[in-house]
Scaffold this motif. Structure first.
Motif, PDB file in Angstrom:
ATOM      1  N   THR A 104       7.342  10.737 -10.481  1.00 15.30           N
ATOM      2  CA  THR A 104       6.619  12.012 -10.360  1.00 15.30           C
ATOM      3  C   THR A 104       5.194  11.851  -9.849  1.00 15.30           C
ATOM      4  O   THR A 104       4.630  12.792  -9.317  1.00 15.30           O
ATOM      5  N   LEU A 105       4.615  10.677 -10.025  1.00 13.87           N
ATOM      6  CA  LEU A 105       3.242  10.441  -9.569  1.00 13.87           C
ATOM      7  C   LEU A 105       3.263   9.709  -8.227  1.00 13.87           C
ATOM      8  O   LEU A 105       2.777   8.587  -8.109  1.00 13.87           O
ATOM      9  N   SER A 106       3.851  10.345  -7.228  1.00 12.31           N
ATOM     10  CA  SER A 106       3.970   9.712  -5.921  1.00 12.31           C
ATOM     11  C   SER A 106       3.797  10.749  -4.821  1.00 12.31           C
ATOM     12  O   SER A 106       4.023  11.941  -5.026  1.00 12.31           O
ATOM     13  N   LEU A 107       3.415  10.267  -3.651  1.00  7.63           N
ATOM     14  CA  LEU A 107       3.318  11.168  -2.501  1.00  7.63           C
ATOM     15  C   LEU A 107       4.700  11.666  -2.091  1.00  7.63           C
ATOM     16  O   LEU A 107       4.832  12.788  -1.604  1.00  7.63           O
ATOM     17  N   THR A 167       0.834  -1.206   0.000  1.00 10.22           N
ATOM     18  CA  THR A 167       0.000   0.000   0.000  1.00 10.22           C
ATOM     19  C   THR A 167       0.869   1.257   0.000  1.00 10.22           C
ATOM     20  O   THR A 167       0.584   2.219  -0.742  1.00 10.22           O
ATOM     21  N   LEU A 168       1.942   1.270   0.806  1.00 10.85           N
ATOM     22  CA  LEU A 168       2.846   2.421   0.807  1.00 10.85           C
ATOM     23  C   LEU A 168       3.483   2.613  -0.563  1.00 10.85           C
ATOM     24  O   LEU A 168       3.603   3.744  -1.044  1.00 10.85           O
ATOM     25  N   LEU A 169       3.883   1.514  -1.200  1.00 14.38           N
ATOM     26  CA  LEU A 169       4.449   1.618  -2.547  1.00 14.38           C
ATOM     27  C   LEU A 169       3.411   2.103  -3.551  1.00 14.38           C
ATOM     28  O   LEU A 169       3.721   2.912  -4.420  1.00 14.38           O
ATOM     29  N   LEU A 170       2.204   1.615  -3.441  1.00 16.94           N
ATOM     30  CA  LEU A 170       1.147   2.040  -4.346  1.00 16.94           C
ATOM     31  C   LEU A 170       0.963   3.557  -4.278  1.00 16.94           C
ATOM     32  O   LEU A 170       0.805   4.218  -5.304  1.00 16.94           O
ATOM     33  N   PHE A 183      13.247  -1.129  -0.577  1.00 19.19           N
ATOM     34  CA  PHE A 183      14.447  -1.869  -0.170  1.00 19.19           C
ATOM     35  C   PHE A 183      14.082  -3.016   0.767  1.00 19.19           C
ATOM     36  O   PHE A 183      14.559  -4.145   0.609  1.00 19.19           O
ATOM     37  N   LEU A 184      13.220  -2.734   1.721  1.00 18.43           N
ATOM     38  CA  LEU A 184      12.754  -3.768   2.654  1.00 18.43           C
ATOM     39  C   LEU A 184      12.027  -4.893   1.917  1.00 18.43           C
ATOM     40  O   LEU A 184      12.282  -6.080   2.160  1.00 18.43           O
ATOM     41  N   LEU A 185      11.143  -4.530   0.991  1.00 23.27           N
ATOM     42  CA  LEU A 185      10.381  -5.538   0.257  1.00 23.27           C
ATOM     43  C   LEU A 185      11.267  -6.332  -0.697  1.00 23.27           C
ATOM     44  O   LEU A 185      11.026  -7.521  -0.927  1.00 23.27           O
ATOM     45  N   GLY A 201       3.242   5.592  -3.221  1.00 23.18           N
ATOM     46  CA  GLY A 201       4.524   6.257  -3.430  1.00 23.18           C
ATOM     47  C   GLY A 201       4.975   7.004  -2.192  1.00 23.18           C
ATOM     48  O   GLY A 201       5.571   8.072  -2.279  1.00 23.18           O
ATOM     49  N   LEU A 202       4.725   6.442  -1.023  1.00 17.99           N
ATOM     50  CA  LEU A 202       5.076   7.063   0.243  1.00 17.99           C
ATOM     51  C   LEU A 202       6.213   6.263   0.890  1.00 17.99           C
ATOM     52  O   LEU A 202       6.076   5.050   1.095  1.00 17.99           O
ATOM     53  N   PHE A 203       7.315   6.934   1.188  1.00 18.62           N
ATOM     54  CA  PHE A 203       8.523   6.286   1.716  1.00 18.62           C
ATOM     55  C   PHE A 203       9.002   5.200   0.760  1.00 18.62           C
ATOM     56  O   PHE A 203       9.416   4.113   1.170  1.00 18.62           O
ATOM     57  N   THR A 204       8.949   5.504  -0.511  1.00 17.05           N
ATOM     58  CA  THR A 204       9.214   4.509  -1.554  1.00 17.05           C
ATOM     59  C   THR A 204      10.567   3.837  -1.411  1.00 17.05           C
ATOM     60  O   THR A 204      10.648   2.602  -1.470  1.00 17.05           O
ATOM     61  N   ARG A 205      11.616   4.607  -1.250  1.00 11.55           N
ATOM     62  CA  ARG A 205      12.963   4.019  -1.239  1.00 11.55           C
ATOM     63  C   ARG A 205      13.171   3.024  -0.093  1.00 11.55           C
ATOM     64  O   ARG A 205      13.570   1.881  -0.348  1.00 11.55           O
TER      65      ARG A 205
END
Length: 129
Positions: free
Chosen positions: A120-123, A59-62, A72-74, A64-68
């Motif tokens: 660019t399309l991320s939180l 959900t966070l990746l979807l 990395f964890l996933l 785009g929140l704390f993506t990096r």
């Protein structure tokens, strides 16, 4: 100049969104048995942790929140999943033969996203402005 270069930034976001969408379904299958059941995970702490990472991390990746850090964890989760669940069946170098193809792909897509960011399309992009 490559004709597709202008699409590079939005396609990074599309890669992140589609990968996260597909990843979330692995968590719903474990927790809710939908769209397909992965069996009872209640007695397996590793599967419960995997499901939590798939649902929350996906959900966070979807979004785009704390993506990096999340990616990395996933990526690490998918490497562990491949070697513990799939490679253990044999044919370590043949993910198609041990049903680990999606784990390997998720691992490397998420590793790439951990380096490239959410696009660019991320939180994350909105928070950076």
């Amino acid at each position: 100049m490559n004709a597709l270069s202008p699409l590079q930034a939005p396609l990074l976001s599309v890669l992140r969104i589609v990968s996260a969408y597909l990843f979330i379904w692995h968590g719903t299958a474990k927790v809710f048995g939908y769209p397909a059941s992965m069996g009872d995970i209640s007695g397996n702490p590793m599967m419960i942790a995997a499901a939590a990472l798939e649902l929350v991390g996906g959900t966070l990746l979807l979004l785009g929140l704390f993506t990096r850090p999340v990616a990395f964890l996933l990526s690490g989760q998918m490497a562990v999943a491949y070697f513990m669940a799939h490679a253990a069946q044999g044919n370590v170098l043949m993910p198609l033969a041990n049903s680990g193809e999606s784990a390997v792909l998720f691992c490397f897509v998420f590793l790439y996203l951990s380096a490239a960011g959410g696009g660019t399309l991320s939180l994350d992009h909105l928070r950076g402005k």
